[in-house]
Scaffold this motif. Structure first.
Motif, PDB file in Angstrom:
ATOM      1  N   TRP A  59       0.824  -1.206   0.000  1.00  0.00           N
ATOM      2  CA  TRP A  59       0.000   0.000   0.000  1.00  0.00           C
ATOM      3  C   TRP A  59       0.863   1.262   0.000  1.00  0.00           C
ATOM      4  O   TRP A  59       0.456   2.295   0.537  1.00  0.00           O
ATOM      5  CB  TRP A  59      -0.954  -0.029   1.188  1.00  0.00           C
ATOM      6  CG  TRP A  59      -2.107  -0.962   0.959  1.00  0.00           C
ATOM      7  CD1 TRP A  59      -3.154  -0.784   0.100  1.00  0.00           C
ATOM      8  CD2 TRP A  59      -2.332  -2.228   1.587  1.00  0.00           C
ATOM      9  NE1 TRP A  59      -4.017  -1.860   0.157  1.00  0.00           N
ATOM     10  CE2 TRP A  59      -3.540  -2.760   1.059  1.00  0.00           C
ATOM     11  CE3 TRP A  59      -1.642  -2.971   2.544  1.00  0.00           C
ATOM     12  CZ2 TRP A  59      -4.067  -3.981   1.456  1.00  0.00           C
ATOM     13  CZ3 TRP A  59      -2.159  -4.195   2.932  1.00  0.00           C
ATOM     14  CH2 TRP A  59      -3.359  -4.689   2.398  1.00  0.00           C
ATOM     15  N   TRP A  60       2.023   1.154  -0.604  1.00  0.00           N
ATOM     16  CA  TRP A  60       2.986   2.255  -0.633  1.00  0.00           C
ATOM     17  C   TRP A  60       2.372   3.545  -1.185  1.00  0.00           C
ATOM     18  O   TRP A  60       2.498   4.617  -0.595  1.00  0.00           O
ATOM     19  CB  TRP A  60       4.202   1.854  -1.460  1.00  0.00           C
ATOM     20  CG  TRP A  60       5.109   2.992  -1.807  1.00  0.00           C
ATOM     21  CD1 TRP A  60       5.139   3.711  -2.961  1.00  0.00           C
ATOM     22  CD2 TRP A  60       6.117   3.560  -0.965  1.00  0.00           C
ATOM     23  NE1 TRP A  60       6.104   4.675  -2.901  1.00  0.00           N
ATOM     24  CE2 TRP A  60       6.715   4.608  -1.691  1.00  0.00           C
ATOM     25  CE3 TRP A  60       6.571   3.272   0.329  1.00  0.00           C
ATOM     26  CZ2 TRP A  60       7.750   5.379  -1.175  1.00  0.00           C
ATOM     27  CZ3 TRP A  60       7.598   4.040   0.846  1.00  0.00           C
ATOM     28  CH2 TRP A  60       8.173   5.071   0.112  1.00  0.00           C
ATOM     29  N   LYS A  61       1.702   3.451  -2.332  1.00  0.00           N
ATOM     30  CA  LYS A  61       1.153   4.649  -2.968  1.00  0.00           C
ATOM     31  C   LYS A  61       0.115   5.324  -2.092  1.00  0.00           C
ATOM     32  O   LYS A  61       0.080   6.553  -1.978  1.00  0.00           O
ATOM     33  CB  LYS A  61       0.561   4.293  -4.334  1.00  0.00           C
ATOM     34  CG  LYS A  61       1.601   3.912  -5.377  1.00  0.00           C
ATOM     35  CD  LYS A  61       0.944   3.625  -6.716  1.00  0.00           C
ATOM     36  CE  LYS A  61       1.977   3.260  -7.773  1.00  0.00           C
ATOM     37  NZ  LYS A  61       1.353   2.951  -9.086  1.00  0.00           N
TER      38      LYS A  61
ATOM     39  N   VAL B  66      -5.827   3.889   5.763  1.00  0.00           N
ATOM     40  CA  VAL B  66      -4.491   4.346   5.358  1.00  0.00           C
ATOM     41  C   VAL B  66      -3.833   5.104   6.495  1.00  0.00           C
ATOM     42  O   VAL B  66      -2.684   4.832   6.871  1.00  0.00           O
ATOM     43  CB  VAL B  66      -4.577   5.247   4.105  1.00  0.00           C
ATOM     44  CG1 VAL B  66      -3.205   5.818   3.767  1.00  0.00           C
ATOM     45  CG2 VAL B  66      -5.122   4.463   2.918  1.00  0.00           C
ATOM     46  N   ASN B  67      -4.558   6.050   7.069  1.00  0.00           N
ATOM     47  CA  ASN B  67      -4.008   6.832   8.171  1.00  0.00           C
ATOM     48  C   ASN B  67      -3.736   5.952   9.385  1.00  0.00           C
ATOM     49  O   ASN B  67      -2.720   6.114  10.074  1.00  0.00           O
ATOM     50  CB  ASN B  67      -4.985   7.952   8.552  1.00  0.00           C
ATOM     51  CG  ASN B  67      -4.402   8.887   9.599  1.00  0.00           C
ATOM     52  OD1 ASN B  67      -3.422   9.584   9.358  1.00  0.00           O
ATOM     53  ND2 ASN B  67      -5.009   8.885  10.782  1.00  0.00           N
ATOM     54  N   GLY B  68      -4.639   5.002   9.640  1.00  0.00           N
ATOM     55  CA  GLY B  68      -4.467   4.109  10.783  1.00  0.00           C
ATOM     56  C   GLY B  68      -3.247   3.226  10.649  1.00  0.00           C
ATOM     57  O   GLY B  68      -2.489   3.037  11.605  1.00  0.00           O
ATOM     58  N   VAL B  69      -3.042   2.659   9.447  1.00  0.00           N
ATOM     59  CA  VAL B  69      -1.868   1.818   9.209  1.00  0.00           C
ATOM     60  C   VAL B  69      -0.594   2.633   9.381  1.00  0.00           C
ATOM     61  O   VAL B  69       0.357   2.189  10.040  1.00  0.00           O
ATOM     62  CB  VAL B  69      -1.926   1.200   7.789  1.00  0.00           C
ATOM     63  CG1 VAL B  69      -0.570   0.612   7.404  1.00  0.00           C
ATOM     64  CG2 VAL B  69      -3.003   0.120   7.731  1.00  0.00           C
ATOM     65  N   TYR B  70      -0.580   3.822   8.805  1.00  0.00           N
ATOM     66  CA  TYR B  70       0.625   4.659   8.891  1.00  0.00           C
ATOM     67  C   TYR B  70       0.956   5.018  10.335  1.00  0.00           C
ATOM     68  O   TYR B  70       2.092   4.826  10.803  1.00  0.00           O
ATOM     69  CB  TYR B  70       0.440   5.929   8.063  1.00  0.00           C
ATOM     70  CG  TYR B  70       1.613   6.871   8.167  1.00  0.00           C
ATOM     71  CD1 TYR B  70       2.793   6.622   7.468  1.00  0.00           C
ATOM     72  CD2 TYR B  70       1.561   7.995   8.984  1.00  0.00           C
ATOM     73  CE1 TYR B  70       3.880   7.468   7.580  1.00  0.00           C
ATOM     74  CE2 TYR B  70       2.639   8.851   9.101  1.00  0.00           C
ATOM     75  CZ  TYR B  70       3.799   8.588   8.391  1.00  0.00           C
ATOM     76  OH  TYR B  70       4.870   9.435   8.514  1.00  0.00           O
ATOM     77  N   THR B  71      -0.023   5.534  11.070  1.00  0.00           N
ATOM     78  CA  THR B  71       0.245   5.971  12.439  1.00  0.00           C
ATOM     79  C   THR B  71       0.590   4.792  13.353  1.00  0.00           C
ATOM     80  O   THR B  71       1.423   4.927  14.251  1.00  0.00           O
ATOM     81  CB  THR B  71      -0.966   6.735  13.013  1.00  0.00           C
ATOM     82  OG1 THR B  71      -2.146   5.920  12.912  1.00  0.00           O
ATOM     83  CG2 THR B  71      -1.184   8.026  12.271  1.00  0.00           C
ATOM     84  N   SER B  72      -0.029   3.648  13.108  1.00  0.00           N
ATOM     85  CA  SER B  72       0.248   2.468  13.937  1.00  0.00           C
ATOM     86  C   SER B  72       1.677   1.972  13.743  1.00  0.00           C
ATOM     87  O   SER B  72       2.359   1.601  14.707  1.00  0.00           O
ATOM     88  CB  SER B  72      -0.738   1.337  13.614  1.00  0.00           C
ATOM     89  OG  SER B  72      -2.060   1.692  13.957  1.00  0.00           O
ATOM     90  N   ILE B  73       2.136   1.967  12.486  1.00  0.00           N
ATOM     91  CA  ILE B  73       3.497   1.494  12.225  1.00  0.00           C
ATOM     92  C   ILE B  73       4.521   2.518  12.685  1.00  0.00           C
ATOM     93  O   ILE B  73       5.573   2.150  13.232  1.00  0.00           O
ATOM     94  CB  ILE B  73       3.670   1.148  10.729  1.00  0.00           C
ATOM     95  CG1 ILE B  73       2.737  -0.011  10.353  1.00  0.00           C
ATOM     96  CG2 ILE B  73       5.124   0.766  10.428  1.00  0.00           C
ATOM     97  CD1 ILE B  73       2.811  -0.428   8.892  1.00  0.00           C
TER      98      ILE B  73
ATOM     99  N   LEU C  44      12.430   0.400   8.666  1.00  0.00           N
ATOM    100  CA  LEU C  44      12.688   1.791   9.044  1.00  0.00           C
ATOM    101  C   LEU C  44      12.978   2.650   7.816  1.00  0.00           C
ATOM    102  O   LEU C  44      12.545   3.813   7.743  1.00  0.00           O
ATOM    103  CB  LEU C  44      13.842   1.860  10.030  1.00  0.00           C
ATOM    104  CG  LEU C  44      13.541   1.388  11.448  1.00  0.00           C
ATOM    105  CD1 LEU C  44      14.837   1.254  12.247  1.00  0.00           C
ATOM    106  CD2 LEU C  44      12.587   2.362  12.153  1.00  0.00           C
ATOM    107  N   GLN C  45      13.700   2.110   6.862  1.00  0.00           N
ATOM    108  CA  GLN C  45      14.017   2.868   5.650  1.00  0.00           C
ATOM    109  C   GLN C  45      12.771   3.132   4.831  1.00  0.00           C
ATOM    110  O   GLN C  45      12.597   4.233   4.276  1.00  0.00           O
ATOM    111  CB  GLN C  45      15.041   2.081   4.803  1.00  0.00           C
ATOM    112  CG  GLN C  45      15.539   2.866   3.591  1.00  0.00           C
ATOM    113  CD  GLN C  45      16.222   4.168   3.962  1.00  0.00           C
ATOM    114  OE1 GLN C  45      17.133   4.185   4.807  1.00  0.00           O
ATOM    115  NE2 GLN C  45      15.797   5.258   3.354  1.00  0.00           N
ATOM    116  N   ILE C  46      11.869   2.142   4.772  1.00  0.00           N
ATOM    117  CA  ILE C  46      10.611   2.346   4.046  1.00  0.00           C
ATOM    118  C   ILE C  46       9.805   3.456   4.708  1.00  0.00           C
ATOM    119  O   ILE C  46       9.243   4.330   4.018  1.00  0.00           O
ATOM    120  CB  ILE C  46       9.791   1.037   4.002  1.00  0.00           C
ATOM    121  CG1 ILE C  46      10.527  -0.033   3.185  1.00  0.00           C
ATOM    122  CG2 ILE C  46       8.404   1.297   3.397  1.00  0.00           C
ATOM    123  CD1 ILE C  46       9.850  -1.393   3.225  1.00  0.00           C
TER     124      ILE C  46
END
Length: 204
Positions: free
Chosen positions: A143-145, A166-173, A198-200
């Motif tokens: 789900w990079w894009k 999308v926001n939930g996945v990002y903030t959780s990781i 971490l680089q991703i």
């Protein structure tokens, strides 16, 4: 890895345990079996654990045939790291290639799994940590894009109702960053996998 491989591995583990116990009971054991017997003094408990694990996997397969979301709900309800570690290869394959039942795992289902994956990152078992890192990396790459769009000057209108996931996945990781940084200092593949994740995140 597919379901048959996973279930076969657990059946084989049960068979090995049974053979070791049989050797002990018969009084005939090789030197290697003697060593195993020392490690498996609590063999009734070991056999029970392996039997329970196989039952969990068989139930997981039943839910998987219903839908990936049903499997995720079952995993969260059982709350067992061993079960999650066993099915991670199936989840990764589903995200990358889809699955035979024609129902791809959703970002929302992955979001629900992230707390369990974060917990596994603190496990004493390296294979649990490794599996968790593999699935987190797969989620980020697949789900990079969508995740990248969070940093765009204008919100991508195509996200629609998925924007919450999308926001939930990002903030959780991102919330796992401290744990990931600690793992990244470890030698070997575990540390390397954490560095990749971490680089991703840094590139988003």
């Amino acid at each position: 890895m597919d379901w048959e491989s996973i279930l076969s591995d657990d059946r084989e583990n049960r068979s090995v345990a049974a053979n070791v116990i049989k050797s002990k009971d018969s009084g005939v054991a090789t030197e290697e079996e003697d060593a195993l017997l020392q490690l498996s003094a609590g063999h009734p408990t070991m056999t029970k654990v392996l039997s329970s694990r196989l039952l969990w996997l068989q139930a997981a397969l039943t839910f998987w045939k219903q839908s990936p979301s049903a499997l995720v709900s079952y995993i969260l309800r059982i709350n067992n790291d061993a079960l999650l570690a066993d099915v991670i290869p199936i989840l990764i394959k589903s995200i990358k290639d889809g699955n035979a039942i024609g129902k791809p795992i959703s970002m929302g289902a992955c979001l629900e799994l992230l707390p369990a994956l974060q917990k596994m990152l603190t496990s004493k078992y390296e294979d649990y940590i490794s599996g968790s890192l593999d699935l987190i990396r797969t989620i980020l790459k697949h789900w990079w894009k969508d995740l990248k769009s969070l940093h765009a000057s204008q919100q991508n209108l195509k996200l629609g109702l998925r924007s919450r996931s999308v926001n939930g996945v990002y903030t959780s990781i991102v919330a796992m960053t401290d744990t990931l940084q600690k793992i990244a200092t470890r030698p070997g593949k575990i540390g390397q996998k954490a560095q990749v994740v971490l680089q991703i995140l840094k590139d988003l």
